[in-house]
Scaffold this active site. Structure first.
Site, mmCIF file in Angstrom:
data_model
loop_
_atom_site.group_PDB
_atom_site.id
_atom_site.type_symbol
_atom_site.label_atom_id
_atom_site.label_comp_id
_atom_site.label_asym_id
_atom_site.label_seq_id
_atom_site.Cartn_x
_atom_site.Cartn_y
_atom_site.Cartn_z
ATOM 1 N N ASP A 124 -2.601 5.331 2.016
ATOM 2 C CA ASP A 124 -3.926 4.863 1.240
ATOM 3 C C ASP A 124 -4.441 6.187 0.526
ATOM 4 O O ASP A 124 -4.035 7.067 -0.004
ATOM 5 C CB ASP A 124 -4.708 4.311 2.193
ATOM 6 C CG ASP A 124 -5.729 2.960 1.423
ATOM 7 O OD1 ASP A 124 -6.631 3.357 0.555
ATOM 8 O OD2 ASP A 124 -5.328 1.894 1.833
ATOM 9 N N HIS A 162 -11.809 3.906 0.526
ATOM 10 C CA HIS A 162 -10.966 2.577 1.009
ATOM 11 C C HIS A 162 -9.811 2.897 2.230
ATOM 12 O O HIS A 162 -9.917 1.981 2.985
ATOM 13 C CB HIS A 162 -10.046 2.390 -0.581
ATOM 14 C CG HIS A 162 -9.208 1.273 -0.430
ATOM 15 N ND1 HIS A 162 -7.827 1.168 0.303
ATOM 16 C CD2 HIS A 162 -9.546 0.110 -0.911
ATOM 17 C CE1 HIS A 162 -7.566 -0.117 -0.204
ATOM 18 N NE2 HIS A 162 -8.277 -0.805 -0.715
ATOM 19 N N SER A 450 -6.564 -5.903 0.428
ATOM 20 C CA SER A 450 -6.699 -4.548 0.736
ATOM 21 C C SER A 450 -7.455 -4.719 2.330
ATOM 22 O O SER A 450 -6.953 -3.752 3.290
ATOM 23 C CB SER A 450 -7.303 -3.428 -0.003
ATOM 24 O OG SER A 450 -6.759 -3.182 -1.026
#
Length: 715
Positions: A124, A162, A450
């Site tokens: 990620d 994220h 996600s």
């Protein structure tokens, strides 16, 4: 005004408010009409005992003033003071004990496992491994962006959060508890500033994770290539072949079909779509109108918690400065500049909130690159134009109401099927809407597939703790066999929306019946009379005899099924039977046909997805087009794209962006094979510096389809 203020004071006193003494120092904020500088100079000369704490002249015209109550009372007598406000203490908009989806799921299933000893790799944007909820789980990793062993989230310009959010859903162990709070986290930073990375970095991260011996990889990333033959999909398949279970987010391009992108198109990966949990969604209403407009908060935005009516103003695409925006909702059209730039302009102009409506059909989900103190949301093109007409032009104010929602499939969740392989994707769904989790410096709600994928990656960690000898194939089969199909109104969501259904944690760990063969994917129907058999392999994991009964799908014209009558399984026994589908092409409609074959055993019902499509189904024939100048002496250009099926010819024409002046034909390929198509051509003689439009033409049965892709060359 004085009468209103007295009434307010009575209410406050009745609520237990303590009035300060005349000589007690407090701070207030005053709103003024004149120049802030002139006002400050005036009070500094006339009331010197007062201290100017702060001045505001961008989003608010006023100042913060500190002094005794007696001295501050003198401000009230100044004609230039419009209003005065007490200073409040503000805190982040998160409860002391935020409602984490992972907590809710762990409580629902009363999980005895924690993922202890299972290694989970998060590919990620990196991880803030100093976060108190993640520090204990972090074991190491690698940075494919900066090529070092420090996979920290990007900080400063282009900062990211994220990967930290994803990691928290999997294995946070502090104020927040992840699905597998005792799993071991490994971080691989493949996406750099702004959350952007290349296939090269993603593939390198997958390879590094496999070499590090991780048991599970989570990939909450992807592109728009709706086909299985792409390098990242191949890399995922190879990792699974080597014994690593890989979980991939389906994408956020729903609700249109054919939108699942690579590497979620990998045949062997566990592809996860997003569901919404029971809760509330914000809706905009206008007095006298029955229509209600749902708003989707952008990733990184504050929640939409407006509690009164607001006027709406048109802000175009955000290219011009905004006037008269104070206290209003700014309505932007998508395009030209980023969501963040639009939102910052509105915030600086004093807007209370931002709505961005799509510039094409359907909804979209975006993300903010910076944190702002006002909510920013998106709506569909249709809803945006309705707000423009009925609110802006009709000068109507809008109100926000909140509607309770049941569990369902998120609109943004990408749908299948997959071109070329014609497979059912996603494989299953998990919570992905308004998911609270860790971010650098605290916690924040985000949404997207996600957020759904790490729920499943955490479940896989629990499964591998309970069954350390299970292969990736066994893990996937157990997850899909035990998932619960989700109903919508009077029917069920389609397999290309939810796969086998919503993840069921307890049954995934201890399944009674495992359907090892997966979905029934019959492919494309080309022959006038189609007949195909597929294996269905089932396993009884219990210590008791099991009888499995099949229910034939609803009768359709031109469709005939042949199913096993009953399958008898002894304890621990596996059997393979055949399912046959016969079709008369003339009687079936164009497009995708899908549904579920039901199996019943011991009072439990299992749903096995099936799919076939008539050859005239509508989908894009070209995806993932790339055109890049190579850094070599020959000055060549490389091209690459995914072709969904066999065609007669593919050509690539180049046009100048803006003027659309034809520059020439770059590529011509006769009878290309489906799948990944790539090659190299000599660079044209003309100056190629700048933006262009590549038009890819596909000839099928003497008919042409064209697809446009923006490209940019730098000399």
């Amino acid at each position: 005004m004085r009468r209103v203020m007295i009434c307010m004071l009575v209410v406050i006193l009745c609520s237990g408010f303590r009035s300060p003494e005349l000589n007690e120092e407090v701070t207030i904020i005053v709103e003024i009409e004149e120049s802030v500088d002139d006002f400050v100079n005036h009070i500094q000369s006339r009331i010197p005992r007062l201290e100017v704490v702060a001045q505001y002249n961008t989003i608010f015209n006023g100042a913060a003033i500190k002094g005794t109550v007696g001295e501050l009372e003198k401000l009230a007598r100044l004609d230039t003071v419009v209003q005065q406000y007490p200073v409040k203490t503000y805190r982040t908009m998160i409860n002391d004990a935020p409602s984490f989806s992972t907590d809710m799921l762990r409580q629902r299933y009363d999980l005895p496992f924690t993922g202890k000893g299972v290694k989970v790799g998060v590919i990620d944007t990196g991880i803030d491994y100093t976060h108190p909820d993640l520090a204990g789980a972090y074991r190491g990793g690698f940075d494919m962006v900066d090529f070092d062993e420090d996979p920290m989230e990007t900080q400063g310009e282009g900062e990211t959060m994220h990967g930290t959010h994803v990691a928290g859903v999997i294995a946070a162990n502090g104020k927040m508890k992840g699905i597998a709070p005792e799993a071991e986290l490994y971080a691989y930073r493949a996406l750099g500033p702004g959350g952007v990375g290349s296939s090269v970095q993603v593939i390198a991260a997958i390879e590094e994770a496999v070499e590090d011996g991780v048991d599970v990889i989570n990939l909450s990333l992807g592109n728009d290539v709706n086909g299985p033959d792409w390098p990242t999909s191949h890399a995922v398949n190879k990792a699974i072949e080597l014994g690593t279970t890989v979980v991939v987010a389906a994408g956020n391009s729903g609700p249109q079909p054919w939108t699942v992108g690579s590497p979620a198109t990998s045949t062997n990966a566990i592809t996860v779509g997003a569901s919404s949990m029971e809760g509330e969604v914000p809706l905009l209403t206008i007095p006298g109108e029955r229509k209600q407009v749902p708003v989707t908060v952008l990733l990184g935005s504050l929640p939409w918690e407006l509690n009164k009516k607001y006027p709406i103003m048109m802000a175009g695409k955000g290219l011009d400065e905004l006037d008269h925006a104070r206290g209003k909702i700014a309505l932007f059209e998508r395009g030209e500049i980023s969501f963040t730039e639009k939102a910052i302009k509105a915030y600086q102009a004093g807007a209370a909130a931002v709505i961005i409506y799509n510039n094409e059909e359907g909804i979209f989900q975006g993300a903010l690159e910076e944190k702002l103190p006002i909510p920013v949301a998106s709506v569909s093109k249709e809803d945006g134009e309705w707000l423009k007409s009925e609110a802006v032009e009709a000068q109507q104010w809008v109100n926000t109401i909140h509607q309770s929602t049941d569990e369902g499939i998120a609109l943004f969740s990408s749908r299948g099927p997959v071109t070329t392989s014609w497979e059912v994707k996603p494989d299953l769904v998990a919570p992905g809407v308004n998911i609270f989790s860790t971010v650098p410096g605290g916690y924040q709600p985000l949404q997207g597939t996600s957020m759904a994928a790490p729920h499943v990656a955490g479940v896989v960690a629990l499964m591998l703790e309970a069954h350390p000898d299970w292969t990736p194939e066994e893990v996937k089969a157990s997850l899909l066999s035990s998932a619960d199909v989700m109903p919508v109104q009077k029917h069920m969501y389609d397999p290309t929306e939810q796969g086998s259904g919503l993840v069921d944690i307890s049954e995934s760990i201890h399944p009674e019946l495992v359907i090892e063969s997966g979905a029934l994917e019959f492919g494309r129907v080309k022959d006038e009379f189609f007949r195909k058999q597929l294996p269905i392999k089932v396993k009884n994991t219990t210590n008791e005899q099991m009888e499995i009964h099949f229910e034939r799908p609803a009768t359709e014209s031109g469709v005939s099924w042949r199913l096993p009558s009953t399958i008898s399984l002894a304890p621990g026994e596996s059997k393979e039977e055949r399912v046959e589908l016969q079709l008369s092409k003339a009687f079936i409609k164009d497009g995708v046909h899908q549904g579920y074959v039901k199996l019943e055993s011991g009072g439990e019902t299992y749903h096995l997805p099936y799919l076939y499509l008539k050859e005239d189904a509508s989908y894009e024939k070209i995806t993932g087009f790339e055109l890049n100048q190579n850094p070599d002496r020959e000055k060549s250009i490389s091209y690459r794209f995914h072709l969904t099926e066999k065609v007669e010819k593919v050509t690539v024409d180049l046009y100048r962006a803006g003027t659309m002046l034809f520059q020439g034909q770059l590529v011509e390929i006769d009878q290309p094979e489906p799948g990944l198509v790539e090659g190299k051509i000599t660079k044209p003689s003309f100056d190629m510096d700048g933006p262009y439009i590549a038009v890819v033409n596909v000839t099928i049965s003497n008919e042409k389809e064209s697809y446009t892709f923006p490209v940019h060359f730098s000399e």
